[in-house]
Design an enzyme around this catalytic site. Sequence first.
Site, short mmCIF file in Angstrom:
data_model
loop_
_atom_site.label_atom_id
_atom_site.label_comp_id
_atom_site.label_asym_id
_atom_site.label_seq_id
_atom_site.Cartn_x
_atom_site.Cartn_y
_atom_site.Cartn_z
N TYR A 77 0.83 -1.21 0.00
CA TYR A 77 0.00 0.00 0.00
C TYR A 77 0.86 1.26 0.00
O TYR A 77 0.63 2.19 -0.77
CB TYR A 77 -0.90 -0.05 1.24
N LYS B 259 1.06 4.12 -2.90
CA LYS B 259 0.67 5.49 -2.57
C LYS B 259 1.82 6.48 -2.75
O LYS B 259 1.61 7.63 -3.13
CB LYS B 259 0.14 5.54 -1.14
#
Length: 299
Positions: free
Chosen positions: A170, A174
Site C-alpha cells: 500500500y 501510494k
Amino acid sequence: MSLLEGRTVIVTGAGRGLGRAHALMLAKHGANVIVNDLGSSAAGEGADQTPAQEVVSEIERIGGKAAINTADVSDWNAAKEMIDQAVDTFGSLDGLVNNAGIIRDRMLINMSEEDWDNVTKVHLKGTFAPLHHAANYWRAKSKAGEKFDATVVNTTSHSAMFANIGQTNYAAAKAGIATMTIVAARELGRYGVRLNAIAPRAQTRMTEGLRELTEEQERLRAPDWIATLVAYLSSTQSAPISGRVFEAWGWGYSVLESWQHGPRTDASMDPTEIDAEMKKIVRFARPNAGIDRDTWHDV
C-alpha cells in the site's frame, strides 16, 4: 453561482467512505458527478453496484445530477469508457478524483505475490489509467483551441510519506501516486490541467480496527473535512495551485514538502575512503519525518 456549477467530475471508489463524501460534497456545490465504484470488499473481493447506486440516488434527492459507473479503474479499456461516459452524459469532463483503493496489510515477509499485485494494481494503475485517458481528452481539447481549467485530485497516504510498517504494498503504491501527481502536473499544465494529491486521515472501513479512537479523534477524522478540500481543489477557485500534496483532516490542511537536497560530501572511486564522510553527512541530515502533528507549523 455555486463553487462547482456546471463542472463535471468523476470520483472513483465513490460508493463508500471518503469517495462517497467527495461525491456528495461535489454535488452539493453544483457539480455533475460520475459515481464510480466496483463495489468490492475492502480487500478487493467481489462486486456490487448497490453502493454506487445509493450515492447517485442520494445526490438526486438533493437536486444534483449524477450517473453510476461500475468500472474496475485498473482495467485500461474500462477506464477509457468511464471518461467517455462523463463526456457523453454531461457534455464535458472538468475534473477527476482518483480515490478507489483496497487494502491487504501484512508484514513484508508474510506478504504474498497476490497481495502485492492486487494492491499496487488497484491503487497505482487504477490512478494512472483514468488519468491517462482524461489527460488525452483534455490534450485534444487544448489542441483544438479550447480554453478550460481541468483538475485532478489523486489520493496518496501518510503510510507512504511516513513509512507505516505492515503496508509495504500500500505504501509503495501510494508513494508512487504522490510522485506521479507532481510529474503529471509538470507535464499537463500546458494543456490547462492542474493536479494535486491529498493524504487524508479519515475513519472509514479501510481503517476500522486499526486503533482505538476517542470521540474527539473520531470527529477530526470525519470524511467531510477531507471532502471540503477535494471540492475546493476541483474548482477553478483553487487556481493556480498545482503539483502539491496536502495532508487533510479535521485538525487542518498542510502542505507536504517533497524530498529535499541535504548535506553532501565529495565523491570517491574508492569505497575504503568514504566511511567518515558518509557518517558525517548522515549525522548532520534531518531525520526522516514522523507522523506526529507536533512536526507541523502554522502560518
